[in-house]
Design an enzyme around this catalytic site. Structure first.
Site, short mmCIF file in Angstrom:
data_model
loop_
_atom_site.label_atom_id
_atom_site.label_comp_id
_atom_site.label_asym_id
_atom_site.label_seq_id
_atom_site.Cartn_x
_atom_site.Cartn_y
_atom_site.Cartn_z
CB CYS A 32 -0.99 -0.08 1.22
SG CYS A 32 -2.45 0.75 0.76
CG HIS A 50 -3.75 -3.56 3.25
ND1 HIS A 50 -2.72 -2.98 3.92
CD2 HIS A 50 -4.31 -2.26 2.48
CE1 HIS A 50 -2.74 -1.68 3.92
NE2 HIS A 50 -3.58 -1.36 2.88
CD GLU A 56 -1.65 -5.87 5.54
OE1 GLU A 56 -1.28 -6.10 4.24
OE2 GLU A 56 -2.19 -4.85 5.80
N1 LIG Z 1 -2.37 6.67 2.63
C1 LIG Z 1 -2.03 6.07 1.44
C2 LIG Z 1 -1.76 4.58 1.50
C3 LIG Z 1 -3.04 3.95 2.00
C4 LIG Z 1 -2.70 2.65 3.21
O1 LIG Z 1 -1.40 2.36 2.98
N2 LIG Z 1 -3.62 2.40 4.01
C5 LIG Z 1 -3.30 1.48 4.91
C6 LIG Z 1 -4.49 1.34 5.95
C7 LIG Z 1 -4.01 1.14 7.39
C8 LIG Z 1 -3.33 -0.37 7.17
O2 LIG Z 1 -3.93 -1.44 7.00
O3 LIG Z 1 -1.97 -0.17 7.38
C9 LIG Z 1 -3.36 6.42 0.48
O4 LIG Z 1 -4.37 6.56 0.84
O5 LIG Z 1 -3.33 5.91 -0.54
#
Ligand SMILES: N[C@@H](CCC(=O)NCCCC(=O)O)C(=O)O
Length: 255
Positions: free
Chosen positions: A114, A221, A223
């Protein structure tokens, strides 16, 4: 007794009980642990020095750049911040950019998730949409409402490009993945290969062309409960194998 490969996981800066803190949410650490790795959090300071980065990474067998609700500073890809872009983490940005270089220079297995995917693209010269939903023809990729099970549920289809890293890890050309991001890949950095795209054409995964070790980044995600999702499981199995291989190289080298 065989030791687990040591994997550095980048932190985020947060305030916890009124104190500036460094944190990683458990799902990243537990997923790495479940696949036989030993995760260790890497603290982030904006003024971190190359010597500190070398000391933090010198004994590692892999690096993971996690997701985060904060965004890579648009100045890092020569853009002006838009009003929808409301959260930053300059401490994290600084280490993330350095870790991409360290991973590629030292053939450390690198997994970006992400925000981590976006960091790798920016570190290698690419740019981001700050609000994908504002782009004509693009889906709204933002985190849905609801409980965690709803927020991390598969949200859109994914087309996996044949012949790439992801296609070698996962036996299938289609999958469905979760989606919790407002930002996304605008200009893909030179040296990155598209590994998968969303139905609206947004790049959702890329690998580093010519990398001598695992160097894959994804927008979703994996994970999140990887044992229940074949694609997520394949990513972590492949990453763990790469970290084990790196550890073996180190072990041989240290004889
Ligand atoms: N802020 C960026 C990346 C989005 C992101 O990494 N979300 C993760 C949410 C929390 C987690 O599961 O760790 C965007 O908005 O593109």
């Amino acid at each position: 007794m065989p030791t687990r490969p040591l994997v550095g996981v980048i932190a985020c800066r947060r305030e916890v009980e009124g104190h500036p803190s460094h944190m990683v949410t458990d799902k990243y650490l537990s997923a790495l642990r479940d696949y036989g790795l030993a995760p260790v959090m890497l603290p982030v300071w904006e003024d971190i020095s190359p010597a500190e980065v070398a000391a933090l990474t010198g004994r590692l067998d892999g690096l993971v750049l996690t997701g985060s609700h904060t965004n890579v500073a648009p100045q890092r890809y020569a853009a002006e911040r838009i009003p929808e872009n409301t959260r930053a983490d300059h401490d994290r940005d600084s280490l993330a950019m350095a870790l991409v270089s360290v991973a590629l220079e030292r053939d450390l297995p690198l997994l970006g998730i992400c925000r981590g995917f976006q960091e790798i693209n920016v570190a290698l010269g690419g740019s981001l949409y700050q609000a994908v939903q504002n782009q004509p023809g693009k889906l709204d990729h933002r985190e849905p409402e609801g409980d965690k099970a709803s927020r991390y549920a598969p949200a859109h289809d994914l087309a996996i490009r044949p012949g790439g890293v992801l296609a070698r890890l996962f036996d299938g050309e289609q999958a469905r993945v979760n989606s919790l991001h407002q930002q996304g890949i605008d200009r893909l950095a030179e040296g990155l290969r598209i590994e998968a795209v969303a139905p609206d054409g947004l790049v959702e995964a890329a690998s580093v062309t010519g990398a001598r070790s695992f160097a894959l980044a994804v927008q979703w995600h994996p994970e999140w409960q990887p044992g229940t999702h074949a694609l997520y499981d394949a990513i972590f199995r492949g990453y763990a194998r790469a970290c084990e291989a790196h550890q073996g190289q180190l072990t041989e080298a240290s004889i």
